[in-house]
Design an enzyme around this catalytic site. Structure first.
Site, short mmCIF file in Angstrom:
data_model
loop_
_atom_site.label_atom_id
_atom_site.label_comp_id
_atom_site.label_asym_id
_atom_site.label_seq_id
_atom_site.Cartn_x
_atom_site.Cartn_y
_atom_site.Cartn_z
N SER A 2 64.89 42.91 28.23
CA SER A 2 65.26 42.26 26.96
C SER A 2 64.23 42.53 25.88
O SER A 2 63.03 42.63 26.14
CB SER A 2 65.40 40.75 27.17
OG SER A 2 66.42 40.47 28.10
N SER A 10 59.57 37.09 33.02
CA SER A 10 59.00 36.10 33.93
C SER A 10 57.84 36.69 34.72
O SER A 10 57.95 37.78 35.29
CB SER A 10 60.07 35.59 34.90
OG SER A 10 61.07 34.88 34.20
N GLY A 15 61.13 44.45 32.45
CA GLY A 15 61.00 44.73 31.03
C GLY A 15 62.30 45.29 30.50
O GLY A 15 62.44 46.51 30.33
N GLU A 61 70.98 42.34 40.80
CA GLU A 61 70.50 41.14 40.11
C GLU A 61 71.57 40.07 40.04
O GLU A 61 71.29 38.89 40.19
CB GLU A 61 70.03 41.50 38.70
CG GLU A 61 69.52 40.29 37.92
CD GLU A 61 69.03 40.65 36.52
OE1 GLU A 61 68.90 41.85 36.24
OE2 GLU A 61 68.79 39.72 35.74
#
Length: 373
Positions: free
Chosen positions: A124, A156, A122, A239
């Protein structure tokens, strides 16, 4: 590479081959984002390959980041369905291990390693995009805990995840980057709404998450209140620094290489050979990032560099496959035409997820400037 890593690589390759031969998955591009199969993740957990770098006391394997790189590379080569555990294994688990309290580690890490808990991101927001400093979602004190209110987008598998990592604003400061805090949020908690976003392929893995005064216990704060910016910047090294930034289209590249094996035009062979050489160089950077993580560093600049170069590489894999083979993309087909369609449809997201090109170039420039000071 040591014999130990060679053995691990072969074990992962054998598992992926068995599952594919049994028809339990078909290789696809972007498998780490689109290939969601909790049973495959459970199988990974039984082998001890989720949280492989974490201490054994927290359910991990106590091995190196180089070992994790070997595991992830083989899964990406296979196009295996790893999305159910990918985010927690890559990013949230390491963040909890690095910044979380011992209580938070004991509560979540063993369950992530067992694939009993799955996470989505969580970060963007509709008004902020990928500019994390512009986050508007807020968390306010409520007794011994917090209440989170706001919305996140492009999340996603939120509809399949048990928990979310949420970056929220808990205060102000002189800079936009001040006053941000990281939380773990139970997606079954009251006040959480998950809405589907259908992508260009007609698939549902993106979502919008709405938080309406969602209660979060204080023990689920990751790290220090108000210091989230520095933490999340370092977290993004996990990431951006992985091979998924380079090998999301590997099943297409492999199909392309096979198509030019015999009797191809020299120009086609040269183009595919160039891609293979660039992939080798990018793998080297990923290897150096894993070594940095094993040394306790947060390789922000090098991870941004890999992601930036990987974005260009992945696009050129798709473009080269198109002109070399002359194949017509077919989303409902099989083999190279299907993989080509997957690569083309995924390409617009390559430069957005994990940070835009502008963000990455800024991080690279700052890192280079720091090196010469």
């Amino acid at each position: 590479m040591t014999d130990d890593l060679d053995e691990l690589r072969q074990q992962v390759r054998d598992l992926a081959d068995r599952w594919q031969a049994a028809g339990r998955f078909r290789p696809v591009c972007d498998a780490w984002l689109r290939g969601h199969d909790i049973e495959f993740s459970k199988e990974m957990a039984r082998h001890g390959w989720i949280g492989i770098t974490w201490p054994r006391e927290y359910g991990g394997g106590g091995r190196s980041n180089l070992a994790r790189l070997v595991v992830t590379e083989e899964l990406l080569r296979a196009g295996a369905p790893v999305a159910a555990h990918w985010i927690a294994d890559r990013q949230i688990g390491p963040a909890i291990l690095r910044y979380g309290t011992p209580q938070l580690r004991r509560e979540f890490l063993p369950r992530i390693a067992a694939a009993d808990v799955t996470f989505c991101l969580g970060m963007s927001e509709t008004e902020a995009g990928s500019d994390l400093a512009a986050v508007r979602t807020t968390a306010t004190r409520d007794g011994s805990g917090w209440r989170i209110t706001g919305a996140k987008v492009w999340t996603s598998h939120a509809h399949r995840s048990s928990h979310a990592y949420v970056l929220a604003r808990t205060g102000g400061g002189e800079r936009r980057h001040d006053g941000l805090t990281e939380f773990v949020v139970d997606l079954a908690a009251p006040g959480v709404t998950v809405r589907p976003i259908i992508d260009l392929q007609g698939e549902h893995h993106f979502n919008e998450m709405i938080f309406d005064g969602v209660p979060v216990p204080d023990r689920w704060v990751i790290g220090e209140v108000g210091r989230g910016w520095r933490q999340v910047t370092e977290q993004l090294s996990f990431e951006r620094g992985g091979l998924e930034r380079v090998m999301s289209t590997y099943p297409l590249l492999r199909a392309l290489a096979r198509s030019v094996a015999d009797g191809a035009e020299p120009a086609a062979v040269e183009a595919v050979g160039e891609l293979a050489a660039r992939l080798a160089a990018l793998r080297r950077i990923a290897w150096e990032i894993a070594a940095d993580l094993d040394a306790g560093a947060a390789p922000v600049r090098r991870a941004a560099l890999l992601k930036h170069l990987g974005t260009t590489f992945e696009r050129e894999v798709t473009e080269t496959a198109r002109w070399v083979t002359g194949a017509r993309p077919d989303p409902t087909g099989d083999g190279l035409p299907a993989l080509l369609a997957q690569g083309i449809l995924a390409a617009p997201g390559f430069s957005i997820r994990g940070g835009t090109t502008e963000v990455l170039l800024t991080l690279i420039a700052r890192g280079e400037a720091d090196l010469v000071r």
